[in-house]
Motif scaffolding. Sequence first.
Motif, PDB file in Angstrom:
ATOM      1  N   GLY A 152       0.733  -1.299   0.196  1.00 19.64           N
ATOM      2  CA  GLY A 152       0.038   0.048  -0.176  1.00 19.64           C
ATOM      3  C   GLY A 152       0.850   1.278   0.010  1.00 19.64           C
ATOM      4  O   GLY A 152       0.532   2.176  -0.694  1.00 19.64           O
ATOM      5  N   GLY A 153       1.960   1.251   0.811  1.00 20.36           N
ATOM      6  CA  GLY A 153       2.673   2.315   0.691  1.00 20.36           C
ATOM      7  C   GLY A 153       3.394   2.696  -0.694  1.00 20.36           C
ATOM      8  O   GLY A 153       3.463   3.900  -0.867  1.00 20.36           O
ATOM      9  N   CYS A 154       3.895   1.504  -1.427  1.00 23.40           N
ATOM     10  CA  CYS A 154       4.366   1.844  -2.613  1.00 23.40           C
ATOM     11  C   CYS A 154       3.376   2.472  -3.597  1.00 23.40           C
ATOM     12  O   CYS A 154       3.654   3.095  -4.509  1.00 23.40           O
ATOM     13  CB  CYS A 154       4.826   0.530  -3.196  1.00 23.40           C
ATOM     14  SG  CYS A 154       6.546  -0.010  -2.457  1.00 23.40           S
ATOM     15  N   ILE A 155       2.082   1.746  -3.684  1.00 26.93           N
ATOM     16  CA  ILE A 155       0.991   2.195  -4.527  1.00 26.93           C
ATOM     17  C   ILE A 155       0.712   3.671  -4.288  1.00 26.93           C
ATOM     18  O   ILE A 155       0.747   4.427  -5.183  1.00 26.93           O
ATOM     19  CB  ILE A 155      -0.247   1.567  -4.225  1.00 26.93           C
ATOM     20  CG1 ILE A 155      -0.037   0.028  -4.898  1.00 26.93           C
ATOM     21  CG2 ILE A 155      -1.323   2.213  -4.834  1.00 26.93           C
ATOM     22  CD1 ILE A 155      -1.091  -0.953  -4.448  1.00 26.93           C
ATOM     23  N   ALA A 156       0.938   4.083  -2.743  1.00 24.38           N
ATOM     24  CA  ALA A 156       0.523   5.358  -2.742  1.00 24.38           C
ATOM     25  C   ALA A 156       1.727   6.439  -2.980  1.00 24.38           C
ATOM     26  O   ALA A 156       1.446   7.524  -3.589  1.00 24.38           O
ATOM     27  CB  ALA A 156       0.253   5.534  -1.010  1.00 24.38           C
ATOM     28  N   GLU A 157       2.953   5.856  -2.718  1.00 24.94           N
ATOM     29  CA  GLU A 157       4.154   6.822  -3.484  1.00 24.94           C
ATOM     30  C   GLU A 157       3.976   6.868  -4.840  1.00 24.94           C
ATOM     31  O   GLU A 157       4.184   8.150  -5.202  1.00 24.94           O
ATOM     32  CB  GLU A 157       5.333   6.110  -2.841  1.00 24.94           C
ATOM     33  CG  GLU A 157       5.930   6.143  -1.504  1.00 24.94           C
ATOM     34  CD  GLU A 157       6.999   5.829  -1.115  1.00 24.94           C
ATOM     35  OE1 GLU A 157       7.773   6.552  -0.885  1.00 24.94           O
ATOM     36  OE2 GLU A 157       7.399   4.453  -1.361  1.00 24.94           O
ATOM     37  N   HIS A 158       3.699   5.837  -5.467  1.00 20.90           N
ATOM     38  CA  HIS A 158       3.408   6.054  -6.890  1.00 20.90           C
ATOM     39  C   HIS A 158       2.475   7.023  -7.473  1.00 20.90           C
ATOM     40  O   HIS A 158       2.482   7.397  -8.509  1.00 20.90           O
ATOM     41  CB  HIS A 158       3.417   4.640  -7.692  1.00 20.90           C
ATOM     42  CG  HIS A 158       5.015   4.121  -7.706  1.00 20.90           C
ATOM     43  ND1 HIS A 158       6.020   4.429  -8.361  1.00 20.90           N
ATOM     44  CD2 HIS A 158       5.306   3.071  -6.762  1.00 20.90           C
ATOM     45  CE1 HIS A 158       6.972   3.626  -8.146  1.00 20.90           C
ATOM     46  NE2 HIS A 158       6.753   2.881  -7.098  1.00 20.90           N
ATOM     47  N   ALA A 159       1.467   6.877  -6.717  1.00 16.62           N
ATOM     48  CA  ALA A 159       0.397   7.988  -6.889  1.00 16.62           C
ATOM     49  C   ALA A 159       0.464   9.307  -6.553  1.00 16.62           C
ATOM     50  O   ALA A 159      -0.228  10.096  -6.838  1.00 16.62           O
ATOM     51  CB  ALA A 159      -0.968   7.589  -6.295  1.00 16.62           C
ATOM     52  N   GLY A 160       1.758   9.616  -6.003  1.00 19.49           N
ATOM     53  CA  GLY A 160       2.003  10.875  -5.629  1.00 19.49           C
ATOM     54  C   GLY A 160       1.993  11.333  -4.116  1.00 19.49           C
ATOM     55  O   GLY A 160       2.192  12.434  -3.681  1.00 19.49           O
ATOM     56  N   ALA A 161       1.444  10.365  -3.284  1.00 21.05           N
ATOM     57  CA  ALA A 161       1.354  10.603  -2.112  1.00 21.05           C
ATOM     58  C   ALA A 161       2.820  10.965  -1.096  1.00 21.05           C
ATOM     59  O   ALA A 161       3.856  10.261  -1.602  1.00 21.05           O
ATOM     60  CB  ALA A 161       0.870   9.499  -1.161  1.00 21.05           C
ATOM     61  N   THR A 162       2.827  11.544  -0.152  1.00 18.07           N
ATOM     62  CA  THR A 162       3.989  11.759   0.856  1.00 18.07           C
ATOM     63  C   THR A 162       3.889  10.635   1.883  1.00 18.07           C
ATOM     64  O   THR A 162       2.582  10.362   2.504  1.00 18.07           O
ATOM     65  CB  THR A 162       4.018  13.207   1.465  1.00 18.07           C
ATOM     66  OG1 THR A 162       3.895  14.208   0.449  1.00 18.07           O
ATOM     67  CG2 THR A 162       5.098  13.282   2.546  1.00 18.07           C
ATOM     68  N   VAL A 163       4.844   9.609   1.886  1.00 19.78           N
ATOM     69  CA  VAL A 163       4.998   8.734   2.893  1.00 19.78           C
ATOM     70  C   VAL A 163       6.237   8.701   3.410  1.00 19.78           C
ATOM     71  O   VAL A 163       7.348   8.809   3.136  1.00 19.78           O
ATOM     72  CB  VAL A 163       4.766   7.074   1.940  1.00 19.78           C
ATOM     73  CG1 VAL A 163       4.737   5.996   2.934  1.00 19.78           C
ATOM     74  CG2 VAL A 163       3.684   7.258   1.046  1.00 19.78           C
ATOM     75  N   LYS A 164       5.886   8.838   4.752  1.00 21.10           N
ATOM     76  CA  LYS A 164       7.235   8.993   5.932  1.00 21.10           C
ATOM     77  C   LYS A 164       6.728   8.231   7.117  1.00 21.10           C
ATOM     78  O   LYS A 164       5.779   7.473   7.195  1.00 21.10           O
ATOM     79  CB  LYS A 164       7.048  10.577   6.204  1.00 21.10           C
ATOM     80  CG  LYS A 164       7.455  11.712   5.010  1.00 21.10           C
ATOM     81  CD  LYS A 164       8.571  11.640   4.930  1.00 21.10           C
ATOM     82  CE  LYS A 164       8.913  12.930   4.006  1.00 21.10           C
ATOM     83  NZ  LYS A 164      10.276  12.871   3.551  1.00 21.10           N
ATOM     84  N   LEU A 165       7.895   8.260   7.927  1.00 19.30           N
ATOM     85  CA  LEU A 165       7.715   7.744   9.226  1.00 19.30           C
ATOM     86  C   LEU A 165       7.108   8.813  10.261  1.00 19.30           C
ATOM     87  O   LEU A 165       6.839   9.864   9.651  1.00 19.30           O
ATOM     88  CB  LEU A 165       9.021   7.311   9.883  1.00 19.30           C
ATOM     89  CG  LEU A 165       9.919   6.293   9.098  1.00 19.30           C
ATOM     90  CD1 LEU A 165      11.198   6.008   9.945  1.00 19.30           C
ATOM     91  CD2 LEU A 165       9.049   4.747   9.156  1.00 19.30           C
ATOM     92  N   LEU A 166       6.396   8.351  11.326  1.00 16.26           N
ATOM     93  CA  LEU A 166       5.863   9.190  12.152  1.00 16.26           C
ATOM     94  C   LEU A 166       6.562  10.444  12.525  1.00 16.26           C
ATOM     95  O   LEU A 166       6.020  11.452  12.714  1.00 16.26           O
ATOM     96  CB  LEU A 166       5.092   8.536  13.331  1.00 16.26           C
ATOM     97  CG  LEU A 166       3.887   7.814  12.836  1.00 16.26           C
ATOM     98  CD1 LEU A 166       3.563   6.909  14.222  1.00 16.26           C
ATOM     99  CD2 LEU A 166       2.778   8.472  12.266  1.00 16.26           C
ATOM    100  N   ASP A 167       7.972  10.243  12.715  1.00 24.67           N
ATOM    101  CA  ASP A 167       8.669  11.371  13.052  1.00 24.67           C
ATOM    102  C   ASP A 167       9.016  12.181  11.925  1.00 24.67           C
ATOM    103  O   ASP A 167       9.856  13.190  12.112  1.00 24.67           O
ATOM    104  CB  ASP A 167       9.991  10.834  13.832  1.00 24.67           C
ATOM    105  CG  ASP A 167      10.795  10.007  12.876  1.00 24.67           C
ATOM    106  OD1 ASP A 167      10.604   9.937  11.630  1.00 24.67           O
ATOM    107  OD2 ASP A 167      11.962   9.787  13.531  1.00 24.67           O
TER     108      ASP A 167
END
Length: 79
Positions: A32-47
């Motif tokens: 899901g994280g990879c899909i979100a990143e490829h769709a343009g989402a910002t994906v980070k750790l909580l910090d």
Amino acid sequence: MGCASLELAYLAAGKIDSFYDAGLKQWDIAAGGCIAEHAGATVKLLDGSDIDYRVGDIFATTPQFAEKYGKEVFDVFAK
């Protein structure tokens, strides 16, 4: 919702603005994280640091939400 990968797919599809969770396993967030990143989402750790899918603490959001509220979210979780 209960399923991290589904929530991240909803984020990628534009159905939700952000998602966060802690203590997840790699298999809960990797696809899901990879899909979100490829769709343009910002994906980070909580910090706010760069994503490491071996760590189960994730914050994912649209670029607009991240620009507007990201710093505040990261500040809360950094405490």
